[in-house]
Design a protein around this motif. Structure first.
Motif, short mmCIF file in Angstrom:
data_model
loop_
_atom_site.label_atom_id
_atom_site.label_comp_id
_atom_site.label_asym_id
_atom_site.label_seq_id
_atom_site.Cartn_x
_atom_site.Cartn_y
_atom_site.Cartn_z
N VAL A 82 -79.07 -26.53 -33.55
CA VAL A 82 -77.83 -27.00 -33.17
C VAL A 82 -77.13 -25.50 -33.42
CG1 VAL A 82 -77.58 -29.31 -33.76
CG2 VAL A 82 -76.94 -27.65 -35.66
N ARG A 83 -77.62 -24.45 -33.23
CA ARG A 83 -77.12 -23.07 -33.35
C ARG A 83 -76.19 -22.67 -32.18
NH1 ARG A 83 -78.26 -18.10 -30.74
NH2 ARG A 83 -77.67 -16.20 -32.06
N GLU A 84 -76.55 -23.25 -31.02
CA GLU A 84 -75.55 -22.97 -29.97
C GLU A 84 -74.34 -24.02 -30.10
OE1 GLU A 84 -75.77 -20.64 -27.78
OE2 GLU A 84 -77.83 -20.08 -28.29
N ARG A 85 -74.30 -24.93 -30.58
CA ARG A 85 -73.24 -25.82 -30.83
C ARG A 85 -72.38 -25.27 -31.70
NH1 ARG A 85 -74.79 -31.80 -32.71
NH2 ARG A 85 -75.93 -31.49 -30.70
N ARG A 86 -72.88 -24.63 -32.88
CA ARG A 86 -72.01 -23.96 -33.86
C ARG A 86 -71.44 -22.86 -33.54
NH1 ARG A 86 -70.37 -27.28 -37.35
NH2 ARG A 86 -69.66 -25.36 -38.31
N VAL A 87 -72.03 -22.15 -32.63
CA VAL A 87 -71.35 -20.86 -31.80
C VAL A 87 -70.24 -21.54 -30.94
CG1 VAL A 87 -71.95 -19.14 -30.36
CG2 VAL A 87 -73.66 -19.50 -31.92
N ALA A 88 -70.44 -22.50 -30.09
CA ALA A 88 -69.29 -22.82 -29.13
C ALA A 88 -68.18 -23.57 -30.20
CB ALA A 88 -70.09 -24.02 -28.59
#
Length: 615
Positions: A223-229
């Motif tokens: 969920v790295r991209e979700r946290r960055v978003a």
């Protein structure tokens, strides 16, 4: 945007600020007096310059001119001296007010109910503790003294202008509508804008804290991209909030500048007409123009720091809001060491998803209850409700009929204490870490508490005994501090519990970081100390259940079995299966050598218990 802690109303902010300033009436009066004297000394300059011009125009003697010049120099020296002492007194007053405000905030912050903090997230409280308090420090140190100076100097300046010539004071009125309209427009929009800006910053702090703390989990779950978003969205909201307040300033400050220039120009033009018509002397026109020009500084200072005050007021509203969170615990009758009862308790962390389903439980005073069950069953959640950390979604938890969550927080913590496997060692001496729950505790009482949790040997063996600086557990200690191991930190927390002496204790795997044999010995040592107190023990080591008066088996958010150990074993249900799994599969202990004690069959911990832990 996440749910944040409450925010105080503008009326509450004004009342608090007024009370804070009026706590020191003498210092405030002295600061105002010194600023007034500095203003009077400074206001002599335009009058003397005007007088000098008239004297020169009339062809007065050189001696007369020299006298006026010396008087001007004297005014400058006196004004500088009064300004210096006035600034010093104002700064001392500001520092004292700031110290009291910080102490008050810490009291409020430490009184926030944990359930409220968990709903809001730590980011908002962290932002209020750092950014908002720092903003308040700037407002108290700089804005308040500057505004006091501006108000005093401006008031005396207007008075001096009227004394020079009432007609010459009329052009000053031309700037009032411009400044008044701009200020009113700004003040109607700025408070909400700065509150929104601070809330957006709190979102960023909360999101970053979650991301950093759970970085490995985020990577593992993909969920790295979700946290960055999430971080990008927070930053965009913060950018929009800051652009809004910036637009307010780009409108307000140019209007204020126009409001400054118009009176100066008007005074020169109209003063020139008065001079031609014989209504004023050249010296009066000069003095009036200098007074109007002199008024630009305090008015500009007032409006400039007014913007800073809006930021400070928004921060103060957030700081005071922490106190509103504290007031969730309303006044109630003090509870004594009576029966602790849960009636039809339901609770959810997320709306529509209960983790406890209609739990009923009554504990008699002095009873020891053990809660066991698989991971995720709801044991820790129920324990936190019994400790008053959370309020039930429906149902009630009472002590002698008094709702636990309605007790004032100080009273609640005197009655019920929660100890988990997560402990904090504060930077300070070992004594300070212990006596924080009972400041008046003697060294004998401290040593007795340490002995009760089997910590006296290592604690008194520290380099400076109870006065040893400690800080950190299982990690690098702070400079000059002795690091405690996780097990020692856990014993320290239990020793605090002994000193706090509450009548009801909730122990959520409170000995999990200590090896099984030491934990068994520790619990036997604690048994004498805890005698007569109500104890709820959540543990995966079943010797706690074996020694308890009753055992509650928690499964899927419900109490599936409740009764004494031997009855539940005889019943052959879930607890009996758990007991056989834990007790029956261990190797038969070897016969002890002659003259030695037999090993404790309950002191070891088999691997089968990995799925039986607090939740």
């Amino acid at each position: 945007m996440i749910q944040i802690l409450p925010i105080a109303s503008p009326a509450e902010v004004r009342r608090y600020a007024r009370r804070l300033m009026l706590r020191h009436p003498r210092q405030l009066a002295l600061a105002l007096t010194l600023h007034g004297l500095a203003a009077v000394a400074g206001l002599g300059l335009p009058a003397l310059v005007g007088r000098l011009i008239d004297e020169v125009k009339d062809g007065t003697s050189t001696a007369r001119v020299d006298t006026i010049a010396l008087a001007i120099a004297g005014c400058v020296v006196v004004c500088a001296a009064f300004t210096r002492f006035a600034t010093y007194v104002s700064a001392r007053l500001g520092e004292r007010v700031l110290a009291e405000l910080r102490q008050d905030f810490m009291t409020r912050a430490l009184s926030v109910p944990l359930s409220t903090l968990e709903r809001a997230g730590t980011g908002d409280l962290l932002t209020r503790t750092t950014r908002d308090v720092d903003t308040l420090a700037r407002s108290v140190r700089l804005a308040l003294p500057e505004i006091i100076i501006a108000v005093v100097v401006g008031s005396f300046g207007i008075g001096a202008l009227i004394v020079v010539g009432p007609l010459l004071a009329l052009p000053l009125v031309l700037g009032v509508p411009i400044i008044w309209a701009g200020t009113r427009w700004y003040l109607r929009r700025a408070p909400e804008g700065y509150l929104r800006e601070n809330a957006a910053y709190a979102d960023i702090t909360d999101g970053l804290a979650e991301t950093v703390e759970g970085a490995r989990t985020a990577e593992a779950l993909g969920v790295r991209e979700r946290r960055v978003a999430r971080t990008d969205d927070d930053i965009r909201r913060s950018f929009r909030a800051e652009m809004y307040t910036l637009r307010l300033r780009t409108v307000f400050f140019p209007l204020a500048e126009i409001g400054y220039v118009v009176p100066v120009v008007a005074t020169l033009l109209i003063g020139g007409l008065y001079y031609n018509w014989g209504w004023a002397t050249l010296g009066q026109v000069t003095a009036a123009t200098l007074y109007v020009q002199q008024l630009v500084d305090p008015v500009d200072r007032l409006l400039s720091w007014l913007d800073e005050l809006q930021v400070g007021a928004a921060s103060l509203a957030r700081v005071l809001g922490v106190g509103a969170a504290r007031e969730e615990a309303t006044a109630a009758a003090a509870a004594g060491p009576g029966a602790l009862a849960a009636r039809d308790v339901r609770f959810s962390y997320v709306d529509g998803r209960d983790v406890l389903h209609g739990v009923d439980l009554t504990l008699a005073p002095g009873e020891r209850l053990a809660m066991v069950g698989p991971s995720g069953a709801g044991k820790s959640t129920l324990g936190r409700l019994l400790a008053g950390i959370h309020r039930p979604r429906t149902g009630s938890i009472t002590v002698d009929g008094v709702a636990l969550a309605d007790l004032p927080l100080d009273e609640l913590r005197r009655q019920v204490a929660l100890v988990t496997q997560e402990h904090h060692v504060f930077l300070g001496t070992l004594r300070e870490n212990l006596t924080m729950v009972r400041p008046g505790a003697t060294d004998e009482e401290i040593r007795a508490a340490l002995a009760a949790v089997d910590a006296a040997d290592w604690a008194l063996a520290l380099p400076e005994g109870l006065d040893t600086q400690v800080g950190g557990a299982g990690a690098a200690p702070s400079k000059g501090a002795h690091a405690l191991s996780p097990a020692q930190a856990q014993q320290l927390a239990l020793a605090r519990l002994v000193l706090a002496d509450p009548h009801t204790l909730v122990l959520d795997e409170a000995t999990s970081l200590i090896d099984p044999r030491a934990a068994r010995h520790l619990e036997r040592s604690l048994a004498g100390v805890l005698d007569g107190r109500t104890v709820v023990a959540i543990a995966h080591r079943l010797f706690s259940a074996h020694d308890a008066d009753r055992v509650a088996v928690v499964e899927d958010g419900r109490i599936s079995e409740l009764g004494p150990h031997h009855e539940l074993v005889a019943a052959g249900g879930a607890y009996a299966a758990l007991w056989r799994s834990w007790h029956g599969e261990r190797p038969t202990p070897a016969q002890p050598a002659p003259g030695t004690a037999a090993p404790d069959p309950l002191a070891a911990e088999p691997p089968e218990l990995a799925g039986v832990s607090g939740s």
